[in-house]
Design a protein around this motif. Structure first.
Motif, short mmCIF file in Angstrom:
data_model
loop_
_atom_site.label_atom_id
_atom_site.label_comp_id
_atom_site.label_asym_id
_atom_site.label_seq_id
_atom_site.Cartn_x
_atom_site.Cartn_y
_atom_site.Cartn_z
N LEU A 218 100.69 88.20 121.92
CA LEU A 218 101.27 87.18 121.46
C LEU A 218 100.56 86.51 120.16
CD1 LEU A 218 102.66 84.87 124.07
CD2 LEU A 218 103.92 86.06 122.62
N VAL A 219 99.12 86.88 120.10
CA VAL A 219 98.46 86.55 119.01
C VAL A 219 98.58 87.53 118.04
CG1 VAL A 219 95.91 86.45 118.43
CG2 VAL A 219 96.56 85.43 120.67
N TRP B 289 100.65 83.62 117.37
CA TRP B 289 100.20 82.51 118.23
C TRP B 289 98.89 82.36 118.05
CZ3 TRP B 289 103.40 81.56 123.27
CH2 TRP B 289 104.63 81.49 122.87
N GLU B 290 98.43 81.12 118.28
CA GLU B 290 97.04 80.68 118.56
C GLU B 290 96.63 81.19 120.13
OE1 GLU B 290 94.77 79.42 116.54
OE2 GLU B 290 96.22 79.56 114.69
N ARG B 291 95.54 81.69 120.14
CA ARG B 291 95.09 82.22 121.53
C ARG B 291 95.22 81.24 122.47
NH1 ARG B 291 93.06 86.42 124.04
NH2 ARG B 291 91.86 86.15 125.89
N PHE C 154 97.28 78.71 122.59
CA PHE C 154 98.48 78.07 123.07
C PHE C 154 99.14 79.47 123.80
CE2 PHE C 154 103.07 78.15 122.03
CZ PHE C 154 103.34 76.98 122.51
N ALA C 155 98.87 80.75 123.58
CA ALA C 155 99.48 81.98 124.21
C ALA C 155 98.83 81.86 125.78
CB ALA C 155 98.82 83.34 123.44
N HIS D 229 100.54 79.22 127.74
CA HIS D 229 101.96 79.88 128.03
C HIS D 229 101.79 80.81 129.22
CE1 HIS D 229 105.99 80.79 126.89
NE2 HIS D 229 105.66 81.89 126.65
#
Length: 180
Positions: free
Chosen positions: A115-116, A121-123, A125-126, A129
């Motif tokens: 995701l990063v 994405w910011e780590r 946030f990933a 999630h």
């Protein structure tokens, strides 16, 4: 005991599913039955989102909901729609071999890194999630999960026939699952 039952002849289909849309699904996919024509769906198929699976069935034969691990818990409104509006009375829940939803915890770093790197994405946030949703979607093993999901759906929709099945990616065949 082997819980998977291969479908090599019509007689291999459990009696409760023979001459029903569930039996028809098995005949189309595994026995190469000639396709009939359909104006409306005869059943609902719940199966994994995995791209390695493809059912050999006629057009208009079924509603299909694809969700990780064949987990329909978060698609229940769609199931209800297929029953209430689509008039289906049969559901096939199809798990498959080598499902990615098994042991999600082992995929955590690849998931977050993907995701990063691939989605921007910011780590943090990933990671959040993954931590929030992985427990909802992880399954212990494919066959046991299918049996649990079938039991849940039978309790929720007692007038609907729900059949547990397994798709072997290795041979592209459907198998019935013994419930004993």
């Amino acid at each position: 005991m082997n819980r998977l039952v291969p479908i090599k002849t019509k007689e291999d289909i459990f009696p409760e599913y023979r001459d029903t849309p569930i039996g028809d699904l098995l005949e189309y996919h595994d026995l190469g039955r000639d396709f009939d024509s359909y104006d409306s769906a005869q059943l609902l198929v719940g199966m994994c989102m995995d791209n390695r699976k493809h059912l050999n069935i006629p057009d208009n034969f079924s509603f299909i909901i694809r969700a990780g691990g064949a987990n329909l818990r978060y698609s229940e409104f769609k199931v209800s729609f297929a029953i209430a509006i689509g008039n289906v009375k049969h559901i096939a829940i199809i798990g498959h071999s080598n499902c990615g939803m098994v042991n999600l915890a082992s995929k955590k770093e690849n998931f977050i890194g993907g995701l990063v790197d691939k989605a921007g994405w910011e780590r943090s946030f990933a990671e959040e999630h993954f931590n929030q949703f992985a427990p909802l979607f992880e399954i212990g093993n494919e066959i046991d999960f299918v049996l649990t999901e079938v039991k849940r759906l039978r309790n929720r929709y007692p007038k609907v026939t729900v059949a547990p099945m397994y798709y072997r990616v290795e041979d592209n065949r459907l198998y019935l699952i013994r419930e004993e």
